[in-house]
Design an enzyme around this catalytic site. Structure first.
Site, mmCIF file in Angstrom:
data_model
loop_
_atom_site.group_PDB
_atom_site.id
_atom_site.type_symbol
_atom_site.label_atom_id
_atom_site.label_comp_id
_atom_site.label_asym_id
_atom_site.label_seq_id
_atom_site.Cartn_x
_atom_site.Cartn_y
_atom_site.Cartn_z
ATOM 1 N N LYS A 185 -38.102 -24.439 8.326
ATOM 2 C CA LYS A 185 -38.556 -24.260 9.700
ATOM 3 C C LYS A 185 -37.322 -23.893 10.517
ATOM 4 O O LYS A 185 -36.252 -24.474 10.327
ATOM 5 C CB LYS A 185 -39.116 -25.598 10.185
ATOM 6 C CG LYS A 185 -39.421 -25.699 11.656
ATOM 7 C CD LYS A 185 -39.940 -27.127 11.929
ATOM 8 C CE LYS A 185 -39.693 -27.571 13.348
ATOM 9 N NZ LYS A 185 -40.497 -26.932 14.356
ATOM 10 N N GLU A 201 -27.346 -30.224 5.148
ATOM 11 C CA GLU A 201 -26.450 -30.086 4.002
ATOM 12 C C GLU A 201 -25.334 -31.106 4.056
ATOM 13 O O GLU A 201 -25.117 -31.759 5.075
ATOM 14 C CB GLU A 201 -25.852 -28.675 3.931
ATOM 15 C CG GLU A 201 -24.908 -28.368 5.063
ATOM 16 C CD GLU A 201 -23.878 -27.296 4.705
ATOM 17 O OE1 GLU A 201 -23.778 -26.895 3.530
ATOM 18 O OE2 GLU A 201 -23.140 -26.878 5.606
ATOM 19 N N ARG A 245 -15.839 -32.519 1.508
ATOM 20 C CA ARG A 245 -14.401 -32.319 1.727
ATOM 21 C C ARG A 245 -14.042 -32.797 3.121
ATOM 22 O O ARG A 245 -14.913 -33.165 3.897
ATOM 23 C CB ARG A 245 -14.082 -30.825 1.629
ATOM 24 C CG ARG A 245 -15.012 -30.051 2.562
ATOM 25 C CD ARG A 245 -14.641 -28.631 2.758
ATOM 26 N NE ARG A 245 -15.722 -27.865 3.349
ATOM 27 C CZ ARG A 245 -16.040 -27.836 4.634
ATOM 28 N NH1 ARG A 245 -15.373 -28.560 5.505
ATOM 29 N NH2 ARG A 245 -17.048 -27.105 5.078
HETATM 30 P P1 ADP Z 1 -23.207 -23.487 6.339
HETATM 31 O O1 ADP Z 1 -23.050 -24.230 5.057
HETATM 32 O O2 ADP Z 1 -23.106 -22.018 6.162
HETATM 33 O O3 ADP Z 1 -22.369 -24.036 7.438
HETATM 34 P P2 ADP Z 1 -25.537 -24.910 7.396
HETATM 35 O O4 ADP Z 1 -26.736 -25.199 6.579
HETATM 36 O O5 ADP Z 1 -24.595 -26.060 7.649
HETATM 37 O O6 ADP Z 1 -24.737 -23.684 6.747
HETATM 38 O O7 ADP Z 1 -25.965 -24.314 8.790
HETATM 39 C C1 ADP Z 1 -25.015 -23.808 9.714
HETATM 40 C C2 ADP Z 1 -25.638 -23.684 11.080
HETATM 41 O O8 ADP Z 1 -26.778 -22.800 11.028
HETATM 42 C C3 ADP Z 1 -26.174 -24.974 11.658
HETATM 43 O O9 ADP Z 1 -25.187 -25.737 12.301
HETATM 44 C C4 ADP Z 1 -27.206 -24.434 12.643
HETATM 45 O O10 ADP Z 1 -26.568 -23.975 13.801
HETATM 46 C C5 ADP Z 1 -27.788 -23.241 11.931
HETATM 47 N N1 ADP Z 1 -28.992 -23.626 11.164
HETATM 48 C C6 ADP Z 1 -29.059 -24.041 9.873
HETATM 49 N N2 ADP Z 1 -30.334 -24.326 9.519
HETATM 50 C C7 ADP Z 1 -31.103 -24.077 10.598
HETATM 51 C C8 ADP Z 1 -32.524 -24.184 10.880
HETATM 52 N N3 ADP Z 1 -33.381 -24.589 9.946
HETATM 53 N N4 ADP Z 1 -32.941 -23.868 12.127
HETATM 54 C C9 ADP Z 1 -32.069 -23.435 13.077
HETATM 55 N N5 ADP Z 1 -30.737 -23.309 12.879
HETATM 56 C C10 ADP Z 1 -30.246 -23.627 11.657
#
Ligand code: ADP
Length: 449
Positions: free
Chosen positions: A201, A287, A291
């Site tokens: 979502k 996630e 580290r």
């Molecule tokens: P990465 O490992 O590339 O940092 P993340 O899963 O931590 O990826 O997501 C990075 C950013 O992307 C989050 O902080 C948020 O801003 C945006 N994001 C990730 N998932 C969603 C989602 N389901 N809906 C809206 N924004 C998202």
């Protein structure tokens, strides 16, 4: 006790790790590429080894070179920092194979969390709420369309092996879905060597909130509160703060304990961060980073815990120096990432730093590897310094940031200092009213939706 650590990194994080080693009386070995021969981390280390030419693949990411450097210098441990080899489970495994200590979690846990699908399933099993979405990978368009209808639009297509703000595509509606899905799969295959994607979502105005954790080999696990990293550009953090005004003390305490418990159940070793999206009073896991993170210093400022020191001691086989009851939060801390980028176009900037002047005074900490006349090479991440400010409350913290940013002089290259000055004077930032899309919306830097 660990006597000598090879720091498999560069820039401000290499300097940060060096400092923790010096405080612990541990000898240090720096590695560097030919472009970094005069870098600060090389100058401050007890020894240094050149591991290759400027491109990261040939130096900082060159596993045989890095491990050989540790062996020839007689190091007994390797600290990977963040980025580069820090979340490479093969590297962690090879380090152990060479009878060296990897300062980080077990290789299996790195691999498990490196696959975001497995990470979500694991923490969901331990009872943490996760972002609603597909149950695992969706491997063909027919299945994907069906699952997408169930989740509803807008939604996000994410690469299982993604990271660093890459590997994510938004589909606003069914019309965009097929193309976004195919592009996401193709790009994931090319960028991460794994074309598995899953659906989530898409939250339209969430905050990004993450919990810092630490766990030792005796099964003790604690959390050090949360960081609000909602001010982002292209899914990359620009400004982080702690504590978040969005969480009440009771919520933090209860949720934080759940987070620490799940990490304990996993048998995790070391420091790490569980990332969540926060909307309408609820947190949803996205996630885990296995580290040390860029933004760890703000947590250090409000808890008084030296996280890198703890990380080294955990790897040494020691017990955590504190229990959950000992963790106390005092004051407010904010980090401004100073990237070598143009503040309006965000184009990376390389060159020689001149007229360097660092701010100081009460509550100001600078983590950087800059000095007057140093070179900022074009080959590496653009993060060159972190302005970390601490005060008794958020308003005083903002005032100190304004003061520090106006004092900070970095000439010769472009930096994000002008952007941070705009942010810290913006009424919504002052009021603490922002979500992950705020920065792009306000500063017109282009957004997915
Ligand atoms: P990465 O490992 O590339 O940092 P993340 O899963 O931590 O990826 O997501 C990075 C950013 O992307 C989050 O902080 C948020 O801003 C945006 N994001 C990730 N998932 C969603 C989602 N389901 N809906 C809206 N924004 C998202």
């Amino acid at each position: 006790m660990i006597k000598k650590i090879l720091i498999a990194n560069r820039g401000e994080i290499a300097v940060r790790i060096l400092r923790a080693c010096k405080d612990l009386g541990i000898q240090t070995v720096a590695i560097h590429s030919t472009a970094d021969a005069d870098a600060m981390h090389v100058r401050l280390a007890d020894e240094s080894v050149c591991v290759g030419p400027p491109p990261p693949r040939e130096s900082y990411l060159n596993i045989p070179s890095v491990i050989s450097a540790a062996c020839v210098s007689g190091a007994d441990a390797i600290h990977p920092g963040f980025g580069f080899l820090s979340e490479n489970s093969t590297f962690a495994h090879m380090v152990e194979e060479h009878q060296l200590i990897f300062i980080g979690p077990k290789a299996d846990h790195i691999a498990m969390m490196g696959d975001k699908i497995t990470a979500k399933k694991t923490f969901s099993k331990f009872g943490l709420p996760t972002v609603p979405g597909s149950d695992g990978a969706v491997s063909n368009i027919t299945k994907a369309l069906k699952v997408a209808d169930e989740i509803g639009y807008p939604l996000m297509i994410k690469a299982a092996g993604g990271g660093g703000g890459r590997g994510m595509k938004v589909a606003k509606s069914k019309t965009d879905f097929a193309e976004a899905y195919e592009t996401a799969r193709r790009e994931a295959g090319i960028s991460f060597g794994n074309d598995q994607v899953y659906l989530e979502k898409y939250f339209t105005n969430p905050r990004h909130i993450e919990f810092q954790i630490m766990a030792d080999k005796f099964g003790n696990a604690v959390h050090l509160g949360e960081r609000d990293c909602s001010l982002q550009r292209r899914n990359q953090k620009v400004w982080e703060e702690t504590l978040s005004s969005a969480l009440s003390p009771d919520f933090r305490d209860e949720f934080g304990r759940k987070v620490a418990e799940s990490v304990g159940q996993l048998g995790y070793l070391g420091v790490g961060t569980l990332e969540f999206l926060y909307e309408e009073g609820r947190l949803y896991f996205i996630e885990m980073n296995t580290r040390i993170q860029v933004e760890h210093p703000i947590t250090e400022m409000i808890t008084g815990v030296d996280i890198v020191r703890e990380q080294i001691l955990i790897a040494n086989g020691d017990r955590l120096s504190l229990s959950q009851e000992d963790v106390k939060f005092q004051g407010h801390a904010i980090e401004c990432r100073i990237n070598a980028e143009n503040s309006e176009t965000f184009i990376p900037s390389a060159g020689t730093v001149v007229n360097y002047h660092c701010p100081g005074g009460p509550g100001v900490r600078i983590d950087s590897a800059l000095y007057d006349g140093c070179k900022v090479p074009p080959y590496y991440d653009s993060l060159i310094a972190k302005l970390i400010v601490y005060a008794n409350d958020r308003d005083q913290c903002l005032a100190r940031i304004r003061r520090a940013l106006r004092e900070y002089v970095i000439d010769g290259i472009d930096t994000l200092i002008p952007l941070h000055l705009k942010l810290v004077c913006h009424p919504d930032v002052i009021a603490g009213h922002f979500d992950i899309h705020f920065l792009e919306r306000e500063f017109e830097t282009g957004t997915d939706l």
